[in-house]
Design an enzyme around this catalytic site. Structure first.
Site, PDB file in Angstrom:
ATOM      1  N   GLU A  34     -21.934  -3.550 -10.676  1.00 60.93           N
ATOM      2  CA  GLU A  34     -22.736  -2.915 -11.728  1.00 60.93           C
ATOM      3  C   GLU A  34     -24.220  -3.071 -11.448  1.00 60.93           C
ATOM      4  OE1 GLU A  34     -21.351  -0.881 -13.940  1.00 60.93           O
ATOM      5  OE2 GLU A  34     -19.521  -1.448 -12.879  1.00 60.93           O
ATOM      6  N   TRP A  65     -25.041  -0.525  -9.035  1.00 63.65           N
ATOM      7  CA  TRP A  65     -25.206   0.810  -9.649  1.00 63.65           C
ATOM      8  C   TRP A  65     -26.660   1.003 -10.088  1.00 63.65           C
ATOM      9  CZ3 TRP A  65     -22.704   5.269  -9.786  1.00 63.65           C
ATOM     10  CH2 TRP A  65     -21.321   5.299  -9.607  1.00 63.65           C
ATOM     11  N   TRP A  67     -25.569  26.344 -21.894  1.00 61.24           N
ATOM     12  CA  TRP A  67     -25.274  25.407 -22.980  1.00 61.24           C
ATOM     13  C   TRP A  67     -25.411  26.122 -24.324  1.00 61.24           C
ATOM     14  CZ3 TRP A  67     -23.434  21.020 -21.025  1.00 61.24           C
ATOM     15  CH2 TRP A  67     -23.873  20.587 -19.776  1.00 61.24           C
ATOM     16  N   ASN A  80     -21.284   0.383 -22.202  1.00 65.73           N
ATOM     17  CA  ASN A  80     -21.258   1.410 -21.158  1.00 65.73           C
ATOM     18  C   ASN A  80     -20.107   2.408 -21.322  1.00 65.73           C
ATOM     19  OD1 ASN A  80     -22.138   2.512 -18.536  1.00 65.73           O
ATOM     20  ND2 ASN A  80     -20.129   1.798 -17.884  1.00 65.73           N
ATOM     21  N   TRP A 110     -27.304  18.200 -21.408  1.00 64.50           N
ATOM     22  CA  TRP A 110     -27.362  16.741 -21.219  1.00 64.50           C
ATOM     23  C   TRP A 110     -28.775  16.192 -21.390  1.00 64.50           C
ATOM     24  CZ3 TRP A 110     -30.437  15.002 -17.184  1.00 64.50           C
ATOM     25  CH2 TRP A 110     -30.744  15.919 -16.177  1.00 64.50           C
ATOM     26  N   TRP A 125     -26.343  10.093 -17.542  1.00 65.12           N
ATOM     27  CA  TRP A 125     -26.158  11.407 -18.185  1.00 65.12           C
ATOM     28  C   TRP A 125     -25.677  12.444 -17.187  1.00 65.12           C
ATOM     29  CZ3 TRP A 125     -25.495  13.088 -22.947  1.00 65.12           C
ATOM     30  CH2 TRP A 125     -25.761  12.193 -23.974  1.00 65.12           C
TER      31      TRP A 125
HETATM   32  C1  FAD Z   1     -25.064   8.067 -20.445  1.00 64.85           C
HETATM   33  C2  FAD Z   1     -25.497   6.720 -19.948  1.00 64.85           C
HETATM   34  C3  FAD Z   1     -26.795   6.290 -20.144  1.00 64.85           C
HETATM   35  C4  FAD Z   1     -27.206   5.029 -19.683  1.00 64.85           C
HETATM   36  N1  FAD Z   1     -28.503   4.649 -19.868  1.00 64.85           N
HETATM   37  C5  FAD Z   1     -28.933   3.455 -19.383  1.00 64.85           C
HETATM   38  C6  FAD Z   1     -30.271   3.052 -19.532  1.00 64.85           C
HETATM   39  O1  FAD Z   1     -31.124   3.784 -20.067  1.00 64.85           O
HETATM   40  N2  FAD Z   1     -30.635   1.821 -19.051  1.00 64.85           N
HETATM   41  C7  FAD Z   1     -29.734   0.988 -18.450  1.00 64.85           C
HETATM   42  O2  FAD Z   1     -30.113  -0.117 -18.047  1.00 64.85           O
HETATM   43  N3  FAD Z   1     -28.455   1.364 -18.274  1.00 64.85           N
HETATM   44  C8  FAD Z   1     -28.028   2.564 -18.724  1.00 64.85           C
HETATM   45  N4  FAD Z   1     -26.715   2.918 -18.563  1.00 64.85           N
HETATM   46  C9  FAD Z   1     -25.819   2.025 -17.809  1.00 64.85           C
HETATM   47  C10 FAD Z   1     -25.037   0.989 -18.637  1.00 64.85           C
HETATM   48  O3  FAD Z   1     -24.427   1.610 -19.723  1.00 64.85           O
HETATM   49  C11 FAD Z   1     -25.913  -0.155 -19.126  1.00 64.85           C
HETATM   50  O4  FAD Z   1     -26.658  -0.696 -18.065  1.00 64.85           O
HETATM   51  C12 FAD Z   1     -25.056  -1.284 -19.716  1.00 64.85           C
HETATM   52  O5  FAD Z   1     -24.300  -0.797 -20.791  1.00 64.85           O
HETATM   53  C13 FAD Z   1     -25.966  -2.419 -20.193  1.00 64.85           C
HETATM   54  O6  FAD Z   1     -25.233  -3.441 -20.801  1.00 64.85           O
HETATM   55  P1  FAD Z   1     -25.105  -4.869 -20.101  1.00 64.85           P
HETATM   56  O7  FAD Z   1     -26.450  -5.375 -19.732  1.00 64.85           O
HETATM   57  O8  FAD Z   1     -24.291  -5.719 -21.008  1.00 64.85           O
HETATM   58  O9  FAD Z   1     -24.337  -4.464 -18.789  1.00 64.85           O
HETATM   59  P2  FAD Z   1     -23.378  -5.278 -17.802  1.00 64.85           P
HETATM   60  O10 FAD Z   1     -22.066  -4.605 -17.832  1.00 64.85           O
HETATM   61  O11 FAD Z   1     -23.416  -6.726 -18.060  1.00 64.85           O
HETATM   62  O12 FAD Z   1     -24.000  -4.957 -16.367  1.00 64.85           O
HETATM   63  C14 FAD Z   1     -25.007  -5.776 -15.777  1.00 64.85           C
HETATM   64  C15 FAD Z   1     -26.210  -4.943 -15.430  1.00 64.85           C
HETATM   65  O13 FAD Z   1     -25.874  -3.975 -14.442  1.00 64.85           O
HETATM   66  C16 FAD Z   1     -26.634  -2.785 -14.665  1.00 64.85           C
HETATM   67  N5  FAD Z   1     -25.694  -1.686 -14.917  1.00 64.85           N
HETATM   68  C17 FAD Z   1     -24.461  -1.782 -15.443  1.00 64.85           C
HETATM   69  N6  FAD Z   1     -23.863  -0.569 -15.457  1.00 64.85           N
HETATM   70  C18 FAD Z   1     -24.746   0.297 -14.938  1.00 64.85           C
HETATM   71  C19 FAD Z   1     -24.730   1.689 -14.691  1.00 64.85           C
HETATM   72  N7  FAD Z   1     -23.658   2.449 -14.951  1.00 64.85           N
HETATM   73  N8  FAD Z   1     -25.831   2.265 -14.167  1.00 64.85           N
HETATM   74  C20 FAD Z   1     -26.915   1.533 -13.862  1.00 64.85           C
HETATM   75  N9  FAD Z   1     -26.998   0.206 -14.071  1.00 64.85           N
HETATM   76  C21 FAD Z   1     -25.928  -0.407 -14.600  1.00 64.85           C
HETATM   77  C22 FAD Z   1     -27.514  -3.038 -15.879  1.00 64.85           C
HETATM   78  O14 FAD Z   1     -28.785  -3.447 -15.415  1.00 64.85           O
HETATM   79  C23 FAD Z   1     -26.786  -4.167 -16.592  1.00 64.85           C
HETATM   80  O15 FAD Z   1     -27.632  -4.978 -17.367  1.00 64.85           O
HETATM   81  C24 FAD Z   1     -26.283   4.190 -19.011  1.00 64.85           C
HETATM   82  C25 FAD Z   1     -24.968   4.630 -18.825  1.00 64.85           C
HETATM   83  C26 FAD Z   1     -24.578   5.869 -19.286  1.00 64.85           C
HETATM   84  C27 FAD Z   1     -23.170   6.325 -19.061  1.00 64.85           C
END
Ligand code: FAD
Length: 479
Positions: free
Chosen positions: A274, A277, A305, A340, A358, A381
């Site tokens: 993650e 990612w 759209w 997420n 989107w 997105w």
């Molecule tokens: C539509 C959409 C919009 C999103 N917008 C954002 C946003 O604006 N900012 C953001 O930080 N994340 C975004 N995410 C990714 C992800 O949802 C969040 O990072 C995550 O929910 C944050 O919670 P956590 O810190 O508990 O994540 P954890 O699951 O604990 O993951 C650890 C870290 O990994 C990174 N991470 C995890 N998943 C992703 C991912 N899919 N993409 C990129 N980085 C990731 C984050 O920095 C996160 O803090 C988005 C995902 C989607 C599907």
């Protein structure tokens, strides 16, 4: 005496901060500065929660610096005006900061570099927010990766750097420099706080990391998709503000892996993915800055759209009649966070069920999210809409009911955020329309669209762009 200004941006911490470390190493006097730029407090994408989080993180930084004898200079205004002025005031030889990757920030930094260099002042940026930058992990042909799995493999094949040491105590008495007041209440900037937000700051971020690494990380792979279990790290707003360094997180992850069994190590690996990612989307944004304006696959900018404003408003406010979507949206509006899995579900619902562009959803999320970040948000997105790099194919359309039954099987998350449905037992909470009499009594809305019908319309919308004038070959249902 060599004086360097360290300009704090998305790196609001004194530990594991590359540019700050370099400034302290090279200069006798480091002048730390934070600039509250207009874009941080005005404009359509500024949300009260994220602004409050940022202000709290700056305040925590100010205290941490003060404990080491450094005084944070706070200014409001445009960096391009503030920095040259401050350079003159303190007689700085250079401005150091950590690199940003968003197109507007890259351009602004280039202008600053030119302006300061023209006056004989250095402007140096350092890699800090990521382990590997956009030109460091490339395919064998020297091109950026656009698919996650090979990117992550190449990322992992490289050694991970260790954290930079904490800033030391001040060595030279700093000059008296004016500092602007920084009210911590976002209402002072016209954004009254409407969200219940997590605490911000370096020590909070460290506590969050330690708690997560003390156990939840071992269960992460099993719990992270289940919103009622709250099994994720909650580090994203801290990572966004830079109250914690990526190297610090990875070092702690490596340490806990050492005492873990095979299943626990596998879970740690899911967490590492993650974090990768995050870097994947940052390198996409840096290498393909056009994604900030439109679809990664430009043909999808032509999608027709529907953009019904009432549907969009219902989605924003959590009254679509689909409980999992509404619970997720209400959670976002109340806390600035959304798990997420549900970000994917609601983003797909907006684009593929409501047929709303989107970019409307991207902007709304950006305003509401504490972790709102151009690269990750845009990537998420475009993935959900099917217009992005390593995106869900356009014909993969999540069914909001099966997603809810799978990931919120007892309905705990929905019950918390849509309390008017709390009396619907077990899984029945995910389809309240099946008991119209009971639904009517709750005041909860009927479904604003029927998923099964919208699915066909969405596929036709994509096919019209993929095969203009041709006969649509509609793929099988899934999700
Ligand atoms: C539509 C959409 C919009 C999103 N917008 C954002 C946003 O604006 N900012 C953001 O930080 N994340 C975004 N995410 C990714 C992800 O949802 C969040 O990072 C995550 O929910 C944050 O919670 P956590 O810190 O508990 O994540 P954890 O699951 O604990 O993951 C650890 C870290 O990994 C990174 N991470 C995890 N998943 C992703 C991912 N899919 N993409 C990129 N980085 C990731 C984050 O920095 C996160 O803090 C988005 C995902 C989607 C599907």
């Amino acid at each position: 005496m060599k004086v360097v200004i360290h300009w704090f941006r998305r790196d609001l911490r004194v530990t594991d901060n590359r540019a700050l470390h370099e400034a302290a190493r090279q200069a006798e006097l480091v002048v730390p500065v934070f600039i509250l730029e207009d874009a941080l407090r005005t404009g359509p994408e500024v949300g009260s929660g994220r602004l409050a989080f940022l202000l709290a993180a700056v305040e925590a930084l100010r205290k941490n610096l003060a404990a080491l004898g450094h005084s944070l200079v706070i200014r409001q205004g445009k960096a391009e005006e503030v920095l040259p002025q401050l350079v003159r005031e303190v007689g700085a030889e250079a401005v150091f900061c950590n690199k940003r990757y968003e197109p507007h920030a890259v351009k602004r930094d280039q202008r600053l570099f030119n302006a300061l260099n023209a006056r004989g002042v250095g402007f140096e940026t350092f890699k800090d927010a990521v382990v590997w930058e956009e030109r460091e992990v490339l395919t064998q042909a020297g091109q950026p990766y656009t698919v996650f799995t090979p990117y992550s493999r190449a990322w992992k094949a490289r050694p991970v750097p260790v954290p930079f040491p904490k800033l030391g105590p001040v060595r030279v008495r700093p000059p008296e420099v004016r500092s602007d007041p920084l009210p911590l209440d976002p209402a002072a900037y016209g954004h009254p706080l409407t969200q219940q937000i997590d605490p911000a700051g370096e020590s909070q971020a460290m506590d969050t990391l330690k708690r997560f690494m003390a156990g939840p990380v071992y269960r992460y792979a099993a719990t992270r998709d289940y919103p009622a279990q709250e099994g994720t790290s909650r580090l994203s707003p801290q990572l966004r503000c830079g109250t914690i360094g990526i190297r610090t997180i990875l070092a702690r992850l490596k340490a806990v892996e050492e005492s873990a069994d095979a299943a626990q190590r596998a879970s740690c690996e899911v967490f590492r993915n993650e974090l990768i990612w995050r870097e994947f989307y940052l390198q996409i944004l840096a290498n393909f800055p056009q994604v900030a304006q439109g679809a990664f696959r430009p043909e999808y900018d032509a999608l027709a759209w529907r953009n019904d404003p009432e549907h969009f408003a219902a989605w924003c406010e959590g009254r679509t009649g689909y409980p999992i979507v509404d619970a997720a949206q209400r959670c976002l509006n109340a806390t600035g966070n959304m798990p997420n899995r549900l970000r994917m579900v609601t983003a797909m619902f907006l684009t593929k069920d409501l047929l709303v562009n989107w970019q409307w959803g991207e902007r709304f999320f950006m305003r509401q999210l504490l972790d709102g970040d151009l690269a990750a948000n845009n990537g998420g997105w475009q993935w959900s809409a099917g217009t992005g790099t390593d995106a869900a194919p356009y014909f993969r359309i999540f069914n909001p009911v099966s997603q809810a039954e799978k990931f919120d099987p007892q309905g705990g998350f929905v019950r918390r955020w849509v309390p008017e449905l709390a009396a619907f037992p077990g899984e029945s909470i995910h389809q309240p329309w099946q008991n119209l009499l009971a639904l009517h009594k709750t005041g909860y809305p009927q479904r604003i669209v029927l998923h099964e019908e919208q699915r066909g319309q969405c596929l036709a919308m994509f096919e019209a762009v993929r095969h203009p004038g041709g006969r649509a070959k509609v793929p099988k249902a899934n999700g």
